[in-house]
Motif scaffolding. Structure first.
Motif, PDB file in Angstrom:
ATOM      1  N   PHE A 183     -10.696   2.301  -3.471  1.00  0.00           N
ATOM      2  CA  PHE A 183     -11.560   1.341  -4.577  1.00  0.00           C
ATOM      3  C   PHE A 183     -10.481   1.146  -5.650  1.00  0.00           C
ATOM      4  O   PHE A 183     -10.444  -0.152  -5.957  1.00  0.00           O
ATOM      5  N   ALA A 184      -9.730   1.999  -6.255  1.00  0.00           N
ATOM      6  CA  ALA A 184      -9.062   1.739  -7.387  1.00  0.00           C
ATOM      7  C   ALA A 184      -7.784   0.392  -7.164  1.00  0.00           C
ATOM      8  O   ALA A 184      -7.647  -0.480  -7.782  1.00  0.00           O
ATOM      9  N   TRP A 185      -7.297   0.765  -5.635  1.00  0.00           N
ATOM     10  CA  TRP A 185      -6.469  -0.233  -5.218  1.00  0.00           C
ATOM     11  C   TRP A 185      -7.011  -1.666  -4.993  1.00  0.00           C
ATOM     12  O   TRP A 185      -6.361  -2.632  -5.512  1.00  0.00           O
ATOM     13  N   THR A 220       1.006  -1.183   0.117  1.00  0.00           N
ATOM     14  CA  THR A 220      -0.016  -0.026  -0.034  1.00  0.00           C
ATOM     15  C   THR A 220       0.800   1.262   0.093  1.00  0.00           C
ATOM     16  O   THR A 220       0.291   2.307   0.089  1.00  0.00           O
ATOM     17  N   GLU A 268     -12.049   6.868  -3.111  1.00  0.00           N
ATOM     18  CA  GLU A 268     -11.439   6.874  -4.770  1.00  0.00           C
ATOM     19  C   GLU A 268     -10.224   6.067  -4.874  1.00  0.00           C
ATOM     20  O   GLU A 268     -10.105   4.851  -5.393  1.00  0.00           O
ATOM     21  N   ALA A 269      -9.072   6.299  -4.160  1.00  0.00           N
ATOM     22  CA  ALA A 269      -7.813   5.754  -4.285  1.00  0.00           C
ATOM     23  C   ALA A 269      -7.951   4.258  -3.821  1.00  0.00           C
ATOM     24  O   ALA A 269      -7.389   3.337  -4.302  1.00  0.00           O
ATOM     25  N   VAL A 322      -9.665  -2.876  -6.522  1.00  0.00           N
ATOM     26  CA  VAL A 322     -10.134  -3.562  -7.764  1.00  0.00           C
ATOM     27  C   VAL A 322      -8.720  -3.986  -8.420  1.00  0.00           C
ATOM     28  O   VAL A 322      -8.420  -5.285  -9.085  1.00  0.00           O
ATOM     29  N   ARG A 323      -7.712  -3.295  -8.425  1.00  0.00           N
ATOM     30  CA  ARG A 323      -6.557  -3.670  -8.751  1.00  0.00           C
ATOM     31  C   ARG A 323      -5.816  -4.982  -8.207  1.00  0.00           C
ATOM     32  O   ARG A 323      -5.218  -5.737  -9.001  1.00  0.00           O
ATOM     33  N   GLU A 324      -6.035  -4.882  -6.952  1.00  0.00           N
ATOM     34  CA  GLU A 324      -5.342  -6.184  -6.059  1.00  0.00           C
ATOM     35  C   GLU A 324      -6.523  -7.301  -6.169  1.00  0.00           C
ATOM     36  O   GLU A 324      -6.193  -8.177  -5.201  1.00  0.00           O
ATOM     37  N   ARG A 325      -7.533  -7.165  -6.566  1.00  0.00           N
ATOM     38  CA  ARG A 325      -8.628  -8.196  -6.782  1.00  0.00           C
ATOM     39  C   ARG A 325      -8.975  -8.577  -5.452  1.00  0.00           C
ATOM     40  O   ARG A 325      -9.378  -9.884  -4.909  1.00  0.00           O
ATOM     41  N   THR A 335     -16.605  -4.282  -5.078  1.00  0.00           N
ATOM     42  CA  THR A 335     -15.845  -4.140  -6.084  1.00  0.00           C
ATOM     43  C   THR A 335     -16.318  -5.608  -6.843  1.00  0.00           C
ATOM     44  O   THR A 335     -17.212  -6.354  -6.265  1.00  0.00           O
ATOM     45  N   ARG A 389     -20.643   0.631  -2.869  1.00  0.00           N
ATOM     46  CA  ARG A 389     -19.862   0.585  -4.119  1.00  0.00           C
ATOM     47  C   ARG A 389     -18.975  -0.783  -3.903  1.00  0.00           C
ATOM     48  O   ARG A 389     -18.047  -0.628  -3.375  1.00  0.00           O
TER      49      ARG A 389
END
Length: 359
Positions: free
Chosen positions: A322-324, A131, A319-320, A326-329, A347, A345
């Motif tokens: 959620f993006a992390w 992180t 925001e950051a 999604v990227r990390e599944r 994933t 919201r």
């Protein structure tokens, strides 16, 4: 022995253990008359339920009896002993705890510790790297400065100079851990760790592992709001509404061999001049995490993982974070403030755990 009325499990926001003064009380998942041994002789199709207090919160265990069956009174005592052992390891409120003694040590050499402490420290360090420092166990000086540790802060928020001085002591790379032999090392004497964001999840895992080794493979173990399940049985866990812990769960998940934890700022905070300061401290800024994110729940293979990742996402924000995720599944549900209400919201990975109908 006392009677009880079983109810759905509810994943609640974790207090810093033990709960600091001023934090709203949680209702236990079971409507308990007391927190002594909880056991009524169930039918073979019903789980045995035990509960108690530890680590500044309540714990609940449900399990289906193996063959031969376990003695509930003996199991109650073993669970309580294991949780007491972990509290004596990780507590920042007990000067005699293993972690408190490590924090107070002036040595910069390797210090022998228990395998439990070494494992949590090593896993914490790895998540810090993933992180980029949003999760940082060395945040203890900032937690204390903002009054979310053993001593509550009275008066206004800390001054910028105070924050800067505390931040100078915070850096996850200054705390090293090894497993063989188990030991910790800090690069400077002023480094201090706080593993509260992972320790109760680790405790739920430990209780689950105890149940598994005793033959109770189908089980549910909750320490505060951190829940670990084992076996093929699908247990329901309600995710607490961020605005009202008396309201119906905001959604319900089904867990079979997984864990869930929730992190948020709805319970542990203080107000000053109309501004809200939550207990999730961003080690990168030295101040409480700020933004629209009210709560985030994470489902993972272990409760140590779900607990610590939920904290990391809470720091990263709507925001950051959620993006992390999604990227990390990561299977996560973000509860975001939207006007006078909340928006959910999830994933993509979260959908598989949703309970049909959401309740």
């Amino acid at each position: 022995m006392i009677a009880l009325a079983p109810c759905r499990g509810v994943a609640r926001r974790r207090p810093v253990f033990p709960r600091a003064a001023g934090v709203g009380k949680r209702r236990p998942c079971l409507r308990l008359v007391s927190l002594a041994l909880v056991f009524t002789a169930p039918s073979a199709a019903e789980p045995v339920v035990l509960a108690g207090r530890a680590m500044g919160t309540t714990w609940t265990v449900k399990f289906f009896q193996p063959s031969p069956p376990l003695n509930p009174a003996t199991l109650q005592a073993r669970i309580a002993a294991r949780l007491e052992q972990l509290e004596q390891t990780f507590s920042t409120y007990r000067p005699s705890s293993e972690l408190s003694r490590f924090n107070a040590a002036g040595s910069t050499g390797w210090i022998a510790v228990t395998p439990d402490l070494a494992r949590v420290a090593l896993d914490s360090r790895r998540l810090s790297g993933r992180t980029e420092g949003a999760f940082d166990a060395t945040v203890a000086p900032l937690v204390a400065l903002w009054g979310f540790g053993p001593q509550r802060r009275l008066g206004p928020p800390p001054a910028p100079a105070e924050i800067a001085a505390a931040r100078a002591r915070v850096d996850w790379r200054r705390l090293e851990a090894r497993l063989d032999p188990p030991a910790l090392r800090k690069s400077s004497p002023e480094v201090a760790a706080d593993f509260s964001s992972m320790a109760k999840g680790f405790a739920a895992d430990a209780v689950g592992e105890l149940l598994r080794t005793l033959g109770a493979t189908e089980h549910y173990a909750a320490v505060g709001g951190d829940i670990r399940t084992g076996g093929a049985h699908r247990w329901r866990a309600g995710l607490e509404h961020p605005a009202d812990d008396r309201a119906a769960p905001i959604t319900v998940v089904g867990l079979a061999g997984h864990a869930v934890s929730t992190s948020g700022d709805a319970r542990n905070f203080f107000l000053h001049e109309g501004r809200r300061y939550g207990h999730l401290i961003d080690p990168r800024t030295g101040a409480p995490a700020d933004g629209a994110l009210a709560a985030v729940s994470v489902v993972a293979a272990t409760c140590a993982a779900s607990s610590s990742i939920a904290t990391a996402l809470g720091v990263l924000g709507a925001e950051a974070g959620f993006a992390w995720a999604v990227r990390e599944r990561i299977a996560a549900l973000f509860v975001v403030r939207e006007g006078a209400g909340f928006a959910l919201r999830p994933t993509p990975e979260f959908a598989q755990f949703a309970w049909p109908g959401g309740n």
